[in-house]
Scaffold this motif. Structure first.
Motif, PDB file in Angstrom:
ATOM      1  N   ILE A  82     -14.378 -16.658 -12.886  1.00 40.88           N
ATOM      2  CA  ILE A  82     -15.601 -17.018 -12.172  1.00 40.88           C
ATOM      3  C   ILE A  82     -16.017 -18.465 -12.429  1.00 40.88           C
ATOM      4  O   ILE A  82     -16.785 -19.042 -11.649  1.00 40.88           O
ATOM      5  N   GLY A  83     -15.515 -19.079 -13.503  1.00 42.01           N
ATOM      6  CA  GLY A  83     -15.817 -20.490 -13.744  1.00 42.01           C
ATOM      7  C   GLY A  83     -15.318 -21.369 -12.614  1.00 42.01           C
ATOM      8  O   GLY A  83     -16.006 -22.307 -12.179  1.00 42.01           O
ATOM      9  N   LYS A  84     -14.105 -21.065 -12.125  1.00 39.46           N
ATOM     10  CA  LYS A  84     -13.552 -21.850 -11.014  1.00 39.46           C
ATOM     11  C   LYS A  84     -14.382 -21.651  -9.745  1.00 39.46           C
ATOM     12  O   LYS A  84     -14.681 -22.611  -9.030  1.00 39.46           O
ATOM     13  N   ILE A  85     -14.743 -20.407  -9.488  1.00 38.96           N
ATOM     14  CA  ILE A  85     -15.467 -20.096  -8.257  1.00 38.96           C
ATOM     15  C   ILE A  85     -16.846 -20.738  -8.249  1.00 38.96           C
ATOM     16  O   ILE A  85     -17.353 -21.150  -7.201  1.00 38.96           O
ATOM     17  N   SER A  86     -17.430 -20.886  -9.427  1.00 39.36           N
ATOM     18  CA  SER A  86     -18.792 -21.452  -9.510  1.00 39.36           C
ATOM     19  C   SER A  86     -18.792 -22.962  -9.648  1.00 39.36           C
ATOM     20  O   SER A  86     -19.862 -23.578  -9.633  1.00 39.36           O
ATOM     21  N   PHE A  87     -17.612 -23.582  -9.755  1.00 35.75           N
ATOM     22  CA  PHE A  87     -17.585 -25.019 -10.016  1.00 35.75           C
ATOM     23  C   PHE A  87     -17.950 -25.907  -8.821  1.00 35.75           C
ATOM     24  O   PHE A  87     -18.579 -26.961  -9.013  1.00 35.75           O
ATOM     25  N   PRO A  88     -17.565 -25.601  -7.586  1.00 37.70           N
ATOM     26  CA  PRO A  88     -17.767 -26.552  -6.492  1.00 37.70           C
ATOM     27  C   PRO A  88     -19.158 -27.184  -6.382  1.00 37.70           C
ATOM     28  O   PRO A  88     -19.258 -28.388  -6.086  1.00 37.70           O
ATOM     29  N   PRO A  89     -20.267 -26.458  -6.622  1.00 42.05           N
ATOM     30  CA  PRO A  89     -21.567 -27.141  -6.566  1.00 42.05           C
ATOM     31  C   PRO A  89     -21.704 -28.291  -7.561  1.00 42.05           C
ATOM     32  O   PRO A  89     -22.459 -29.241  -7.321  1.00 42.05           O
ATOM     33  N   VAL A  90     -20.975 -28.233  -8.682  1.00 43.82           N
ATOM     34  CA  VAL A  90     -21.062 -29.297  -9.685  1.00 43.82           C
ATOM     35  C   VAL A  90     -20.554 -30.619  -9.098  1.00 43.82           C
ATOM     36  O   VAL A  90     -21.135 -31.683  -9.341  1.00 43.82           O
ATOM     37  N   ALA A 135      -9.557 -39.606  -2.661  1.00 45.45           N
ATOM     38  CA  ALA A 135      -8.325 -39.176  -1.990  1.00 45.45           C
ATOM     39  C   ALA A 135      -8.644 -37.973  -1.112  1.00 45.45           C
ATOM     40  O   ALA A 135      -9.584 -37.218  -1.374  1.00 45.45           O
ATOM     41  N   ILE A 136      -7.843 -37.781  -0.079  1.00 43.48           N
ATOM     42  CA  ILE A 136      -8.183 -36.765   0.922  1.00 43.48           C
ATOM     43  C   ILE A 136      -8.072 -35.341   0.374  1.00 43.48           C
ATOM     44  O   ILE A 136      -8.628 -34.409   0.958  1.00 43.48           O
ATOM     45  N   ASP A 137      -7.422 -35.143  -0.779  1.00 46.08           N
ATOM     46  CA  ASP A 137      -7.375 -33.794  -1.336  1.00 46.08           C
ATOM     47  C   ASP A 137      -8.738 -33.327  -1.841  1.00 46.08           C
ATOM     48  O   ASP A 137      -8.949 -32.125  -2.077  1.00 46.08           O
ATOM     49  N   GLN A 138      -9.685 -34.256  -2.012  1.00 44.58           N
ATOM     50  CA  GLN A 138     -11.035 -33.889  -2.442  1.00 44.58           C
ATOM     51  C   GLN A 138     -11.936 -33.493  -1.269  1.00 44.58           C
ATOM     52  O   GLN A 138     -13.073 -33.067  -1.464  1.00 44.58           O
ATOM     53  N   ASP A 139     -11.434 -33.638  -0.047  1.00 42.41           N
ATOM     54  CA  ASP A 139     -12.236 -33.374   1.143  1.00 42.41           C
ATOM     55  C   ASP A 139     -12.864 -31.975   1.169  1.00 42.41           C
ATOM     56  O   ASP A 139     -14.011 -31.836   1.607  1.00 42.41           O
ATOM     57  N   PRO A 140     -12.174 -30.923   0.724  1.00 40.37           N
ATOM     58  CA  PRO A 140     -12.797 -29.590   0.779  1.00 40.37           C
ATOM     59  C   PRO A 140     -14.155 -29.511   0.085  1.00 40.37           C
ATOM     60  O   PRO A 140     -15.074 -28.845   0.582  1.00 40.37           O
ATOM     61  N   TYR A 141     -14.304 -30.180  -1.071  1.00 35.00           N
ATOM     62  CA  TYR A 141     -15.596 -30.174  -1.754  1.00 35.00           C
ATOM     63  C   TYR A 141     -16.708 -30.686  -0.836  1.00 35.00           C
ATOM     64  O   TYR A 141     -17.825 -30.149  -0.818  1.00 35.00           O
ATOM     65  N   PHE A 142     -16.382 -31.747  -0.112  1.00 33.65           N
ATOM     66  CA  PHE A 142     -17.446 -32.439   0.610  1.00 33.65           C
ATOM     67  C   PHE A 142     -17.623 -31.919   2.030  1.00 33.65           C
ATOM     68  O   PHE A 142     -18.672 -32.139   2.633  1.00 33.65           O
ATOM     69  N   ARG A 143     -16.635 -31.186   2.554  1.00 37.34           N
ATOM     70  CA  ARG A 143     -16.893 -30.414   3.771  1.00 37.34           C
ATOM     71  C   ARG A 143     -17.952 -29.358   3.460  1.00 37.34           C
ATOM     72  O   ARG A 143     -18.878 -29.139   4.239  1.00 37.34           O
ATOM     73  N   MET A 144     -17.776 -28.691   2.324  1.00 34.27           N
ATOM     74  CA  MET A 144     -18.760 -27.704   1.894  1.00 34.27           C
ATOM     75  C   MET A 144     -20.131 -28.367   1.706  1.00 34.27           C
ATOM     76  O   MET A 144     -21.158 -27.869   2.172  1.00 34.27           O
ATOM     77  N   THR A 145     -20.129 -29.527   1.031  1.00 32.25           N
ATOM     78  CA  THR A 145     -21.382 -30.240   0.749  1.00 32.25           C
ATOM     79  C   THR A 145     -22.091 -30.638   2.036  1.00 32.25           C
ATOM     80  O   THR A 145     -23.314 -30.484   2.164  1.00 32.25           O
ATOM     81  N   ARG A 146     -21.326 -31.158   2.989  1.00 29.49           N
ATOM     82  CA  ARG A 146     -21.919 -31.613   4.248  1.00 29.49           C
ATOM     83  C   ARG A 146     -22.462 -30.442   5.061  1.00 29.49           C
ATOM     84  O   ARG A 146     -23.444 -30.588   5.802  1.00 29.49           O
ATOM     85  N   GLU A 180       3.032 -24.771   6.357  1.00 22.72           N
ATOM     86  CA  GLU A 180       3.692 -26.068   6.409  1.00 22.72           C
ATOM     87  C   GLU A 180       3.316 -26.972   5.248  1.00 22.72           C
ATOM     88  O   GLU A 180       4.155 -27.615   4.652  1.00 22.72           O
ATOM     89  N   GLN A 181       2.034 -27.084   4.947  1.00 26.88           N
ATOM     90  CA  GLN A 181       1.617 -27.936   3.832  1.00 26.88           C
ATOM     91  C   GLN A 181       0.328 -27.402   3.241  1.00 26.88           C
ATOM     92  O   GLN A 181      -0.493 -26.811   3.938  1.00 26.88           O
ATOM     93  N   VAL A 182       0.188 -27.590   1.938  1.00 27.69           N
ATOM     94  CA  VAL A 182      -1.010 -27.164   1.216  1.00 27.69           C
ATOM     95  C   VAL A 182      -1.633 -28.415   0.602  1.00 27.69           C
ATOM     96  O   VAL A 182      -0.989 -29.136  -0.148  1.00 27.69           O
ATOM     97  N   VAL A 183      -2.884 -28.688   0.942  1.00 28.04           N
ATOM     98  CA  VAL A 183      -3.603 -29.832   0.383  1.00 28.04           C
ATOM     99  C   VAL A 183      -4.981 -29.356  -0.041  1.00 28.04           C
ATOM    100  O   VAL A 183      -5.825 -29.015   0.797  1.00 28.04           O
ATOM    101  N   ASN A 184      -5.197 -29.279  -1.340  1.00 28.01           N
ATOM    102  CA  ASN A 184      -6.514 -28.971  -1.878  1.00 28.01           C
ATOM    103  C   ASN A 184      -6.669 -29.736  -3.190  1.00 28.01           C
ATOM    104  O   ASN A 184      -5.742 -30.437  -3.613  1.00 28.01           O
ATOM    105  N   PRO A 185      -7.818 -29.648  -3.842  1.00 26.99           N
ATOM    106  CA  PRO A 185      -8.028 -30.478  -5.038  1.00 26.99           C
ATOM    107  C   PRO A 185      -7.069 -30.208  -6.186  1.00 26.99           C
ATOM    108  O   PRO A 185      -6.998 -31.008  -7.114  1.00 26.99           O
ATOM    109  N   TRP A 186      -6.327 -29.099  -6.135  1.00 23.68           N
ATOM    110  CA  TRP A 186      -5.476 -28.740  -7.266  1.00 23.68           C
ATOM    111  C   TRP A 186      -3.998 -28.667  -6.916  1.00 23.68           C
ATOM    112  O   TRP A 186      -3.163 -28.543  -7.794  1.00 23.68           O
TER     113      TRP A 186
END
Length: 410
Positions: A214-222, A249-260, A23-29
């Motif tokens: 692999i640069g993309k895959i390793s980026f989230p910790p940054v 914005a809520i599209d950044q939420d995936p980064y911080f779900r991981m962080t939390r 139905e919908q895709v919402v991610n940082p990109w």
């Protein structure tokens, strides 16, 4: 309002999973709605496991700070949160916290949607009198946008000028670019986070595929570790329990779900978030604006003539197809972009209510609403351009200097 323990942070919700969520895709990109329609924010809240920002929290902000709520709070632009109530608890006890937000510098000029989180963060800094770190992810854009390192760094410096022009307090603000700052304690925290997130989990959170480098895959910790005060020893030495609030914005939420999810496992506090909806494109509310289409957005470099032309030619109207029908049926405010833009940037609540009432009843015409919007946006953009013109390279260097901020809590 406590977080629902059954939902938790919905870490593995698979924001990029097309098969399970057509139905919908919402991610940082990527932000796309079903059949080109509107983003369903209620479904996003349910899927991501965050909370609706209730009116009681808005009133509490006013009571604790002695400041009127920002227009973005009053009108629900920032509509969701994670543990914002806990940040207010911290503040009410007389304790401190810090703010963290950022920008991925992929273009020369910002559009109005890019300004929204910075305008709101400026309000939070002024209201709560707290320090702020701003991350410029020039490394991310180098990897995702196929920019050279040199071009990414140049865009970061140019974007920093627009950010500084929003009026941030230099005695409470540290701006950094990843290419220039990552190392030391910051990198140590990146490694701690990376060790806690499996490949399967990062694919589930971000939707990476076998074709992604692999640069993309390793980026989230940054992007995760500015949430931890120990990443900034020049600012927060000995304050490892300092809470962090992230306006985004809520599209950044995936980064911080991981962080939390990771934070307690490595001895840190979970960051809190306050999250906004997307600023709609001129052509309609179908997600985020496209940088590839200059007519989909108002840019901070646009002239008053540009703004008038874009609003009149491209801003999707909810008015009827004839004056007779408009007088009879009124405008559809649910789809009208000029009214939505006024909801972001027209400060006067009474005037906005009047426009909505008269336009919705057909007593005000589309041309009148667009004329008022052109006035409001022209004033906003011209004010930003004057502030931007006053920002020198030396000011950028001063904001980005690695230095203590001795008066950041005073």
């Amino acid at each position: 309002m406590a977080e629902d323990p059954k939902k938790g942070d919905a870490v593995g919700s698979g924001v990029g999973d097309r098969e399970g969520e057509e139905e919908q895709v919402v991610n940082p990109w990527e932000v796309t709605a079903k059949d080109g329609g509107k983003i369903d924010y209620d479904k996003l809240i349910e899927k991501f496991g965050c909370q609706r920002l209730e009116e009681s929290l808005v009133r509490r902000v006013e009571r604790l700070t002695g400041h009127p709520a920002h227009v973005f709070l009053r009108r629900g632009v920032f509509f969701a949160h994670r543990d914002f109530n806990e940040i207010l608890d911290v503040y009410e006890r007389g304790e401190k916290f810090y703010l963290y937000t950022g920008r991925g510098p992929s273009s020369e000029a910002l559009h109005l949607g890019h300004l929204v989180p910075f305008m709101f963060t400026k309000y939070l800094q002024d209201a709560f009198k707290v320090p702020l770190v701003i991350q410029l992810t020039d490394d991310e854009k180098c990897m995702w946008k196929n920019l050279t390192v040199e071009e990414s760094k140049r865009l970061a410096s140019e974007n920093a000028k627009d950010i500084i022009a929003c009026g941030f307090d230099i005695t409470r603000t540290f701006i950094f670019s990843d290419f220039n700052y990552v190392g030391g304690a910051f990198y140590e925290n990146m490694v701690k986070v990376a060790k806690c997130v499996t490949f399967n989990k990062v694919v589930g959170i971000f939707g990476f595929t076998n074709e992604d480098h692999i640069g993309k895959i390793s980026f989230p910790p940054v992007q995760a570790v500015p949430s931890f005060p120990s990443s900034f020893p020049h600012l927060f030495s000995g304050k490892d329990n300092l809470r962090c609030l992230i306006p985004c914005a809520i599209d950044q939420d995936p980064y911080f779900r991981m962080t939390r999810d990771v934070a307690p496992r490595i001895g840190y506090q979970k960051p809190a978030l306050i999250e906004s909806s997307f600023f709609p494109a001129l052509q309609g509310e179908s997600g985020k604006m496209s940088a590839s289409d200059p007519n989909s957005a108002i840019y901070v470099t646009d002239s008053s003539k540009d703004i008038k032309n874009k609003v009149n030619r491209y801003a999707f109207s909810g008015g009827q197809d004839s004056i007779e029908n408009h007088r009879k049926y009124g405008a559809n405010l649910e789809v009208d972009i000029p009214v939505k833009y006024l909801g972001f940037f027209l400060e006067d609540d009474a005037e906005l209510d009047h426009i909505r009432k008269e336009y919705g009843a057909g007593r005000m015409l589309t041309g009148e609403v667009k004329k008022r919007l052109v006035e409001v946006l022209s004033e906003l953009v011209e004010r930003h351009q004057r502030a931007r013109a006053a920002v020198t390279d030396e000011m950028v260097d001063a904001f980005m200097a690695v230095r203590p901020l001795p008066h950041m809590f005073s």
